[in-house]
Design an enzyme around this catalytic site. Structure first.
Site, PDB file in Angstrom:
ATOM      1  N   GLY A   1       5.404 -10.022   4.131  1.00 38.11           N
ATOM      2  CA  GLY A   1       6.215  -9.953   5.343  1.00 38.11           C
ATOM      3  C   GLY A   1       5.563 -10.730   6.476  1.00 38.11           C
ATOM      4  O   GLY A   1       4.339 -10.703   6.640  1.00 38.11           O
TER       5      GLY A   1
ATOM      6  N   HIS B   1       9.638  -3.568   3.124  1.00 37.52           N
ATOM      7  CA  HIS B   1       9.159  -3.776   1.744  1.00 37.52           C
ATOM      8  C   HIS B   1      10.342  -4.039   0.811  1.00 37.52           C
ATOM      9  O   HIS B   1      10.260  -4.881  -0.093  1.00 37.52           O
ATOM     10  CB  HIS B   1       8.422  -2.527   1.245  1.00 37.52           C
TER      11      HIS B   1
ATOM     12  N   MET C   1       9.225  -2.874  11.539  1.00 37.58           N
ATOM     13  CA  MET C   1       8.982  -1.768  10.612  1.00 37.58           C
ATOM     14  C   MET C   1       7.550  -1.835  10.098  1.00 37.58           C
ATOM     15  O   MET C   1       7.037  -2.904   9.773  1.00 37.58           O
ATOM     16  CB  MET C   1       9.968  -1.835   9.456  1.00 37.58           C
ATOM     17  N   SER C   2       6.927  -0.668  10.054  1.00 39.91           N
ATOM     18  CA  SER C   2       5.531  -0.567   9.605  1.00 39.91           C
ATOM     19  C   SER C   2       5.301   0.836   9.083  1.00 39.91           C
ATOM     20  O   SER C   2       5.840   1.805   9.631  1.00 39.91           O
ATOM     21  CB  SER C   2       4.591  -0.832  10.795  1.00 39.91           C
TER      22      SER C   2
ATOM     23  N   MET D   1       0.851  -1.198   0.000  1.00 36.46           N
ATOM     24  CA  MET D   1       0.000   0.000   0.000  1.00 36.46           C
ATOM     25  C   MET D   1       0.884   1.246   0.000  1.00 36.46           C
ATOM     26  O   MET D   1       0.435   2.331   0.384  1.00 36.46           O
ATOM     27  CB  MET D   1      -0.942  -0.013   1.209  1.00 36.46           C
TER      28      MET D   1
ATOM     29  N   HIS E   1       9.093   1.035   3.353  1.00 38.04           N
ATOM     30  CA  HIS E   1      10.219   1.060   4.298  1.00 38.04           C
ATOM     31  C   HIS E   1      11.122  -0.132   3.976  1.00 38.04           C
ATOM     32  O   HIS E   1      10.849  -0.892   3.022  1.00 38.04           O
ATOM     33  CB  HIS E   1       9.718   1.025   5.742  1.00 38.04           C
TER      34      HIS E   1
HETATM   35  O1  PAF Z   1      -0.024  -5.860   3.713  1.00 46.17           O
HETATM   36  C1  PAF Z   1      -0.455  -4.937   3.002  1.00 46.17           C
HETATM   37  O2  PAF Z   1       0.232  -3.941   2.762  1.00 46.17           O
HETATM   38  C2  PAF Z   1      -1.856  -5.030   2.437  1.00 46.17           C
HETATM   39  O3  PAF Z   1      -2.716  -5.664   3.316  1.00 46.17           O
HETATM   40  C3  PAF Z   1      -1.893  -5.688   1.043  1.00 46.17           C
HETATM   41  C4  PAF Z   1      -1.462  -7.146   1.123  1.00 46.17           C
HETATM   42  C5  PAF Z   1      -1.019  -4.936   0.082  1.00 46.17           C
HETATM   43  C6  PAF Z   1      -3.330  -5.666   0.509  1.00 46.17           C
HETATM   44  O4  PAF Z   1      -3.815  -4.361   0.356  1.00 46.17           O
END
Ligand code: PAF
Length: 286
Positions: A147, A37, A184-185, A30, A34
């Site tokens: 993750g 990802h 991390m979030s 989304m 960070h």
């Molecule tokens: O983990 C996420 O960032 C979201 O839940 C995802 C898997 C991209 C779905 O929108």
């Protein structure tokens, strides 16, 4: 890096990969990227010939009172980070493309999706399952990378992939942590400096559970060990702490190191909700 915004652009890119015999790794996100990802991108690049990342803030996984409106949207920085990380393509659809008017399909994972996160956020896994199904159908990845930080999400997605015979492999990569253990979030950026300091308590709570995880110890003993540690962080308000079977997510009776378990934690810190987990027995490399 190619930026794909429309269905024809995506289809054309995907067909080119197929024509070249390329395996395709997919990292759905989304945005507000960070290092966690970027580790998924690295894992995909290692395992697959081509890597595509999606950025789409999915409205159906937010309840009306949640943070869809204020969810960080940092497209320029994200695109630059992905380019630097070596992603081959960025899929960046708009709302109209992902949710054309008249759409009515629903995807439910009613047992694993109803536990833990599903109690506080009943809409959440309906939205995740729907958007991930759409994304998988669009991208047709060979492997998709998620993750471990969102442990229950990985279980729900694996269930969905198996039940619907989706022809792809789900790969789960280790949680990436800050120096003090905070996972991390994208939501960490909501925290004030004081809250950020308190947020280290999530990891400490999970470590306390892990330390109590002796063979035969009851699930209740493990949970109580975690709650005792959490009490040292008065800013952290418990949503849930559970010690569960790693695959079914049912609460464990007693800890069996052969089967293993997962400690799942969600807390509120001011207006921000944070989640984390540790797989038990815990090994530091995790
Ligand atoms: O983990 C996420 O960032 C979201 O839940 C995802 C898997 C991209 C779905 O929108």
């Amino acid at each position: 890096m190619k930026v794909l915004r429309t269905l024809p652009e995506l289809r054309q890119w995907r067909a080119q990969q197929a024509a070249q015999g390329h395996s395709v790794g997919f990292v759905p996100t989304m945005g507000a990227l960070h290092s966690g990802h970027l580790q998924l991108v690295a894992a995909s690049r290692q395992a697959c010939d081509a890597t595509v990342v999606s950025i789409f803030v999915n409205p159906t996984q937010f309840a009306p009172h949640e943070d869809f409106g204020k969810y960080p949207r940092t497209y320029e920085a994200d695109a630059l980070a992905l380019q630097t990380a070596g992603a081959d393509a960025l899929f960046y659809p708009d709302m109209e493309m992902m949710y054309p008017p008249g759409g009515e399909i629903e995807i439910r994972v009613p047992r694993t999706g109803a536990l833990y996160e599903g109690i506080t956020r009943p809409h959440f896994f309906h939205g995740v399952a729907l958007v991930v199904t759409k994304l998988f159908n669009l991208v047709q990845p060979t492997k998709a990378f998620f993750g471990q930080k969102d442990y229950q999400q990985t279980v729900v997605i694996r269930r969905m992939v198996a039940d619907l015979f989706m022809p792809l492999e789900v790969v789960v990569c280790p949680t990436v942590r800050e120096a003090d253990g905070l996972a991390m979030s994208s939501r960490n950026r909501y925290l004030s400096p004081e809250q950020r300091a308190s947020a280290a308590g999530l990891y400490q709570t999970l470590l306390a559970v892990a330390n109590a995880a002796q063979p035969g110890a009851s699930g209740e003993t493990l949970t109580q060990a975690g709650l005792a540690k959490l009490a040292q962080y008065p800013d952290l308000k418990l949503d849930y702490l559970a010690v569960a079977h790693p695959l079914t997510l049912e609460p464990i009776g007693s800890f069996d190191p052969e089967t293993g378990a997962v400690a799942l934690l969600a807390v509120f810190l001011g207006a921000t909700r944070l989640i984390d987990n540790l797989v038990l027995p815990f090994r530091l490399a995790e």
